[in-house]
Design an enzyme around this catalytic site. Sequence first.
Site, PDB file in Angstrom:
ATOM      1  N   LYS A  72      28.207 -11.349   2.260  1.00  0.00           N
ATOM      2  CA  LYS A  72      26.774 -11.571   2.450  1.00  0.00           C
ATOM      3  C   LYS A  72      25.930 -10.463   1.825  1.00  0.00           C
ATOM      4  O   LYS A  72      24.808 -10.187   2.248  1.00  0.00           O
ATOM      5  CB  LYS A  72      26.411 -11.727   3.938  1.00  0.00           C
ATOM      6  N   ARG A 155      23.801  -4.512   0.721  1.00  0.00           N
ATOM      7  CA  ARG A 155      22.450  -4.722   1.232  1.00  0.00           C
ATOM      8  C   ARG A 155      22.224  -3.814   2.431  1.00  0.00           C
ATOM      9  O   ARG A 155      23.163  -3.216   2.964  1.00  0.00           O
ATOM     10  CB  ARG A 155      22.256  -6.174   1.672  1.00  0.00           C
ATOM     11  N   ARG A 280      19.176 -18.529   3.184  1.00  0.00           N
ATOM     12  CA  ARG A 280      18.728 -19.147   4.430  1.00  0.00           C
ATOM     13  C   ARG A 280      17.958 -18.152   5.306  1.00  0.00           C
ATOM     14  O   ARG A 280      18.249 -16.954   5.299  1.00  0.00           O
ATOM     15  CB  ARG A 280      19.933 -19.672   5.220  1.00  0.00           C
ATOM     16  N   HIS A 282      16.910 -16.011   8.381  1.00  0.00           N
ATOM     17  CA  HIS A 282      17.662 -15.389   9.468  1.00  0.00           C
ATOM     18  C   HIS A 282      17.087 -15.806  10.815  1.00  0.00           C
ATOM     19  O   HIS A 282      15.916 -16.180  10.911  1.00  0.00           O
ATOM     20  CB  HIS A 282      17.595 -13.863   9.337  1.00  0.00           C
TER      21      HIS A 282
END
Length: 315
Positions: A72, A155, A280, A282
């Site tokens: 992710k 990230r 998408r 969160h």
Amino acid sequence: MAAFLLGAVLLIVQPQIVPSRPAINSNAETSSQSVQRELLKKTSQKNDFKENIHSNGSCQQLPQTIIIGVRKGGTRALLEMLSLHPDIAAAESEVHFFDWEDHYRNGLQWYINQMPFSYPHQITVEKTPAYFTSPKVPERVYNMNQSMRLLLILRDPSERVLSDYTQVFYNHLQKHKPYPSIEQFLIKDGELNVDYKAINRSLYYIHMQNWLKYFPLDHIHIVDGDKLIKDPFPEIEKVERFLKLSPQINASNFYFNKTKGFYCLRDSGRERCLHESKGRAHPQVDARLLEKLQEYFHEPNKKFFELVSRTFDWH
């Protein structure tokens, strides 16, 4: 005299103390490590490979670059963007060779068979985000190719935790299966649940230490996943330089899609966006809980910055 002889006998039969194995350079190995290394030795001989050569002169070969993670973090976006370069041949699916035992036992010939056909001047790339956090993977990659060029995209750890949960939540939703709220994972006995797997995956410095036992820092290029989302071209330029590719990807290859809310790709007049599962929204998280999560990552992030001699704009 009898006591002297008994002492001598005990001295002779006393077991020798074997020193523990350093990170890389000791000859002492466990039997499982020996088996793994022998497997690689057997399958890494050139004569053991069946050369799958296409009539156009392309062939399947071991990757020279691997996107090792993080989950992710934007690995799919990075691979798709990098594929814009004509000298890149990318494996379409996540191979999971080094982290899944049933795949790894198949040997390097199996691994090669999962690779795309490429020309001699091209760099073959595969990406499996689970590699970064899998303890066995760094040594296995090192045993295959000590000069491997590695790409790691990261990230903000807190944002990565939320993305991790979101992916699993939607996977359950598609299968019409119930799934707990994120608060049920993040909170345990009134405190932050630091045993939650998604949190452990975001402790970047722990996993990075494992990789640095085998590869020098200049063999690992860290892509800023947050910047890649906001302005992809400068980050891809850095990847081109790291891989010693000629500058072929341009700012015109990217355009912002207002409907989707992120950048899409333009290649030879053809436009394409990442799968709908990417980007998408969160789940809404209580501000105090989110602050707790960010505070928890403060020290681990600081350790990571020191480890890689670089800072990132994370909370």
